[in-house]
Design an enzyme around this catalytic site. Structure first.
Site, mmCIF file in Angstrom:
data_model
loop_
_atom_site.group_PDB
_atom_site.id
_atom_site.type_symbol
_atom_site.label_atom_id
_atom_site.label_comp_id
_atom_site.label_asym_id
_atom_site.label_seq_id
_atom_site.Cartn_x
_atom_site.Cartn_y
_atom_site.Cartn_z
ATOM 1 C CB SER A 270 2.794 -4.416 9.996
ATOM 2 O OG SER A 270 1.773 -5.362 9.784
ATOM 3 C CG ASP A 271 2.792 -8.842 4.762
ATOM 4 O OD1 ASP A 271 3.057 -8.204 3.740
ATOM 5 O OD2 ASP A 271 2.107 -9.879 4.770
ATOM 6 C CE LYS A 272 -1.790 -4.786 0.674
ATOM 7 N NZ LYS A 272 -2.916 -5.758 0.524
#
Length: 889
Positions: free
Chosen positions: A323-325
């Site tokens: 997941s991207d932050k």
């Protein structure tokens, strides 16, 4: 053109601030081409339609249709062709927009740019920019190409779409940067597609079109996707096995008939071909499409929009989510979380984003806290307004965070600005690391400043103690405090003020305190991560942000401990230089990645996939697109996501809620379970028909050869009425409960695994064995051959209907499943029975199928035999539940 070589070539023509000549620009345009991303040739609907037939299972069905027509079995051939066409049409509709990622990227670099040509300012189309052009930029401009700064004044750029960094990146033309520095650390460069948020700049174009960092991403996205959805992997392997098993079984059966004698060659050929066609589960593509379409509709109710139909099940198969932050796990809005006053008072601030909702808890003097907040409001160039039922902000996100803090304290921003009239402004400049405002409050003029703690400490000589008395500044204690906050991942600013007559009086100031800011996690993200882990799905955070910030966010999410290592892009680069094994050893155990560039995100995904994971990638920026394209399933955020991310993704989360992904995983698992049920139903029915013929042929070795139990046309009819409606209806089964409690399927697990094999062997043996027993008995008591086949066909239809009902769950008793939970199946079963009974009485159909009516007494006797199947299946489910309970201990 790229790197230092491009910078050197571009520098010469513009050293006198005259830019290129028109002639030089035209020559460069001829060499380098227009500054636009090439439009990939998009396949038309017809090409997409024919692409749907690239499947080994489809090849089998095409052969089956051809054989049906050769045999004169027009109805069966037409049915199979209709299934193929339906499957292809639905797939084509779903994939019409599947290859538009590069087109979305191209939209990001349209417009005009201001350049200096022939020594004078000029506005040109962005497509006319060439390496060596001298470009002028101001706050709010979209950067048209990759640029090396030659002059900068208070420049900052929003590069989150490339780097994932939520804060604007300060830029400085004088900064010295290594050639291999990460994108987020290249302070003397601006990149195509990013936004200037502060200041003014001039710079030399170093790369255009595909040579830009944005263009490199576009180039990778235009490459064919190398990963394959999990379901297609399993279905492909399954169909090869089914085809091989059917071929071997029929060859063996023909051999047995030849050995036993009593069968003519033409009859055996017709029987073998009919049996092959009937045992191929041609209903599977239709049922598969229906199951996926139902899952798509159910996912839409959970804010998950499917772009590619096969992605419905792929999400449920994920064993690892990268997941991207920024904007995915966090709200992408900087928020003040802590305030520390110089007297030691501490305040914790709750809430997130630009909404003033939240509370301030602490043990200090709130008057001093208000003084600090007022300073933040006045040394500020942003806006915060309530309009249209929600809060809206504009300007630098750091400035906005101070406006939100003031609102949480109950202060009126407009009253503060009206009471203290601004006389002068100190704009933020990266080289100065502070901004300020000179304001008149009544008869007093105040200078309010905020900036880096180091800069503010150098300007301050005093602070206010707990009693409100000015005392000497304790610089050592304050420095230790902001270093501690920095290690926790916060961005720390300090504020100060003094009475002054000039904005230049930046000395002998009073230190007001420290504020710690961070892009906070989404309220639901922590629970969603926990639910993923409970379901056996690993989650890793992959971001371009600073390692300390990444660790702080990951620790709050429960992805790591506060002291666990964070893998950076530099670490990956060093490990990659040692070989793929070293890179895999670094990447696979890690759960937090920081300062990661787009190609490294893709490298992380491919490493995990090589390690046996089915990988899902979430994100909203251009920097996430390559990894999303390489993964088994790409998941884009719909509200804040870029066009690139949405076009690259297989599915889109419309509410940007990470928790919606977990709901989607549950629906994906429901879809896969229903597909398993359909496969078990179809294969068990086909196996029972094969067994019936095997037992008939085997009986010829122990006595007179028995006639074939069904002719070819009856076999095809059986396939239609025993499975034709029930398999599709079974795809509508709702969830049974506990789908997320189960561990994810092993990536190596075949779709035809132990439990389905047990089910097929048991139920197929019972159906085929009992049908043979009925056939042998009715022939033994002297019933004619045609009537005996008629009774066997009715018996097999009854078996198929009871088996369809029992297939609603692999483990739960049919008696414990809500009867009308799947009304489609409850209607399909009696409808199939009615269709067969009608065929017995309709002259045209009954003549073709060689059928005749069955007496009520015969029908009840056959139903009694079919009920044995129900008892056997219930006993098997009880055994499975008992085995599961023992394994759980």
């Amino acid at each position: 053109m790229d790197s230092q070589e491009g910078l050197n070539r571009a520098a010469a023509p513009a050293t006198r601030n005259e830019g290129l000549t028109s002639v030089a620009a035209a020559d460069a345009l001829a060499r380098h081409g227009p500054n636009r991303l090439p439009e990939p040739p998009l396949p038309g609907p017809l090409a997409l339609f024919f692409r749907q037939f690239r499947s080994p299972f489809i090849y089998i069905l095409v052969i089956a249709a051809a054989v049906s027509f050769l045999l004169g079995q027009m109805s069966s051939g037409v049915f199979i062709v209709a299934v193929l066409l339906l499957n292809a049409v639905i797939g084509t509709i779903q994939e019409v927009s599947a290859t538009r990622a590069a087109a979305a990227l191209r939209k990001m670099v349209k417009g005009t740019a201001k350049v200096i040509r022939d020594g004078a300012p000029k506005t040109v189309d962005i497509e006319e920019l060439v390496p060596g052009d001298l470009v002028m930029l101001a706050s709010g401009d979209k950067v048209p190409a990759d640029i090396r700064l030659v002059h900068s004044q208070s420049v900052a750029a929003d590069e989150s779409m490339l780097t994932g960094e939520s804060l604007a990146t300060t830029k400085n033309a004088q900064a010295m940067v290594a050639d291999d520095a990460p994108l987020g650390d290249r302070q003397n460069q601006l990149f195509a597609g990013t936004i200037m948020t502060h200041g003014r700049a001039r710079g030399l174009v170093t790369a255009t079109a595909l040579d830009t960092e944005l263009g490199k991403i576009a180039g990778r996205l235009s490459a064919p996707r190398t990963s394959e959805p999990p379901l297609m992997i399993r279905i492909r392997k399954f169909t090869y096995k089914v085809a091989a098993a059917i071929f071997v079984a029929i060859v063996l059966l023909v051999a047995m008939m030849l050995m036993s004698g009593g069968y003519d060659a033409e009859g055996m050929i017709l029987m073998a071909i009919g049996l092959a066609v009937s045992t191929i589960p041609e209903g599977l593509p239709a049922a598969l499409t229906v199951a996926l379409a139902i899952g798509m509709r159910r996912m839409a109710a959970h804010n998950v929009i499917i772009r590619k139909l096969i992605a419905v099940e792929a999400l449920g198969s994920c064993t690892f989510i990268c997941s991207d932050k920024t904007g995915t796990l966090t709200v992408n809005e900087l928020t003040i979380r802590k305030v520390v006053l110089p007297d030691g008072s501490r305040f914790d601030v709750s809430g997130e984003g630009v909404s003033p909702g939240g509370a301030i808890d602490g043990n200090g003097n709130t008057d001093r806290l208000r003084d600090l907040a007022i300073t933040g409001v006045l040394a500020n160039e942003s806006q915060l307004d309530y309009a249209g039922g929600e809060w809206d902000s504009s300007g630098d996100i750091v400035d906005v965070a101070f406006l939100v803090l003031a609102k949480k304290l109950g202060l009126s921003i407009s009253d503060i600005n009206e009471r203290q009239r601004r006389l002068d402004m100190i704009p933020y400049e990266s080289e100065n690391a502070y901004s300020g405002s000179l304001n008149r409050d009544g008869d007093t003029t105040w200078l309010y400043v905020k900036g880096s703690p180091e800069k503010m400490l150098a300007c301050c000589t005093q602070m206010i103690d707990a009693s409100g008395t000015p005392v000497a500044l304790d610089a050592a204690a304050i420095q230790a405090e902001f270093e501690s906050l920095g290690r926790q991942g916060y961005r720390v600013l300090a504020l100060a003020r003094r009475q002054a007559d000039s904005a230049e009086a930046l000395a002998d100031m009073t230190f007001l305190g420290l504020v710690a800011m961070i892009d906070p996690i989404r309220p639901e993200a922590k629970d969603a991560v926990a639910r993923c882990r409970a379901g056996g799905i690993e989650v890793a955070m992959v971001t371009g942000d600073h390692p300390a910030t990444a660790r702080a966010i990951a620790a709050e999410l429960g992805l790591c401990g506060p002291d666990d290592p964070v893998v950076t892009g530099t670490d990956i680069r060093a490990a990659t230089a040692q070989g793929a094994d070293a890179a895999d050893a670094l990447i696979r155990p890690a759960r937090v990645f920081a300062r990661i560039e787009p190609q490294q995100k893709e490298q992380i995904v491919t490493s995990l996939m090589r390690g046996g994971h089915f990988v899902g990638v979430t994100g909203d920026g251009v920097n996430d697109a390559p990894a999303m394209g390489a993964a088994n399933v790409g998941i884009a955020m719909g509200k804040r996501g870029t066009d690139v991310a949405r076009e690259t993704a297989d599915l889109i989360i419309t509410d940007d809620n990470f928790a919606s992904i977990v709901d989607g995983i549950e629906q994906g698992r429901i879809v896969y379970n229903n597909i398993r049920k359909v496969i078990a139903l179809l294969i068990a029915t086909g196996f029972s028909a094969l067994l019936l013929f095997f037992l008939t042929a085997l009986a010829g070795f122990f006595g007179p050869a028995l006639p074939m139990p069904m002719i070819a046309v009856q076999l095809l009819w059986l396939n239609l009425v025993a499975n034709g409606l029930q398999d599709v209806a079974l795809a509508f089964e709702p969830k049974e409960g506990g789908e997320l409690d189960a561990r994810p399927r092993r990536p190596s697990e075949p779709i035809f695994e132990r439990h389905i094999i047990e089910h097929v062997l048991l139920t197929g043996t019972v159906m085929g064995g009992l049908a043979f027993a009925v056939y042998w008995y009715v022939l033994h008591i002297g019933i004619p051959e045609a009537e005996a086949r008629n009774l066997v066909l009715m018996q097999m239809v009854l078996f198929g209907n009871i088996h369809a009902l029992n297939s609603r769950s692999e483990r739960r008793s049919l008696l414990r499943i809500p009867f009308f939970a799947n009304p489609f199946l409850i209607c399909a079963v009696p409808l199939a029975q009615i269709i067969h009974i009608a065929a017995l009485h309709l002259p045209v159909i009954s003549d073709v199928l060689q059928l005749q009516p069955v007496t009520p007494r015969e029908w009840l006797l056959l139903l009694g035999v079919a009920s044995i199947l129900f008892v056997v299946e219930e006993a098997h489910k009880w055994t499975v539940r008992r085995r599961d309970r023992r394994a759980a201990r």
